[in-house]
Design an enzyme around this catalytic site. Structure first.
Site, short mmCIF file in Angstrom:
data_model
loop_
_atom_site.label_atom_id
_atom_site.label_comp_id
_atom_site.label_asym_id
_atom_site.label_seq_id
_atom_site.Cartn_x
_atom_site.Cartn_y
_atom_site.Cartn_z
CB SER A 57 -1.42 9.48 -5.17
OG SER A 57 -2.48 9.30 -4.26
CE LYS A 110 -4.77 7.99 -6.91
NZ LYS A 110 -4.48 7.44 -5.58
#
Length: 198
Positions: free
Chosen positions: A117, A155
């Site tokens: 990711s 993230k």
């Protein structure tokens, strides 16, 4: 990186300690490296201490100790210069050291990355992410976010005007995640990453 005179000073201190079992005085250092100024010898000794090559013991006569080379090699790597990842540059050898303790401070921990990711930020599956422990972070920082006190994810953090939190993947194939602020707790901020090839 040590200057030639500092390197000569360090070599003299090593030889003196090995022969006599105690450190030389500033006058002996000055004589040993071929200078006349005790003050200049003192500056070279200070520079060696700042470079981490020696330790100065305050309040002790002849208070110079060599840094344990074996211990140093376990917490630092030789930093031999720069290398181009674009156009080639001149290779100039240096004598600095990369202090791993600077990367791995007392308030830091490592996490192994699983998944893809964050690939557009250069963070790949299997990398080790070094995290600075904290409970707040600047907008745009790459953070460890704990969602609903159950799942943690690495993230990029965005705070929305609505007060909600947006956690953005650095992979165009993965949509961002948006949560109410009370559902997200910051656990730390990415400081650096490590990748092994062997």
């Amino acid at each position: 990186m040590l200057t030639p005179t500092q390197d000569r000073t360090l070599s003299f201190i090593r030889r003196y300690l090995k022969r006599r079992g105690y450190a030389p005085s500033l006058i002996e250092i000055a004589e040993g490296i071929g200078i006349t100024s005790k003050g200049t010898a003192h500056r070279h000794v200070q520079a060696l201490a700042e470079a981490g090559a020696i330790r100065l013991i305050t309040g002790r006569k002849r208070g110079i100790e060599l840094v344990d080379e074996e211990a140093l090699s376990k917490t630092s790597l030789p930093l031999l210069g720069r290398i181009a990842a674009g156009q080639p540059i001149e290779a100039i050898a240096g004598q600095d050291r990369l202090e791993l303790n600077d990367l791995f401070g007392p308030n830091r921990y490592a996490l192994q990355v699983k998944g893809d990711s964050m690939i557009d930020a250069g963070i790949l599956d299997g990398d080790l992410a070094v995290i600075e422990r904290c409970d707040t972070a600047d907008d745009g920082a790459i953070v460890v976010a704990l969602i609903d006190d159950e799942e943690a994810t690495l993230k990029r953090l965005r705070r929305l005007k609505s007060g909600r939190i947006k956690l953005i993947a650095e992979n165009p194939g993965i949509p961002p995640m948006i949560y109410a602020a009370k559902r997200v707790r910051i656990q730390g901020v990415l400081v650096c990453q490590l990748r092994r090839y062997k």
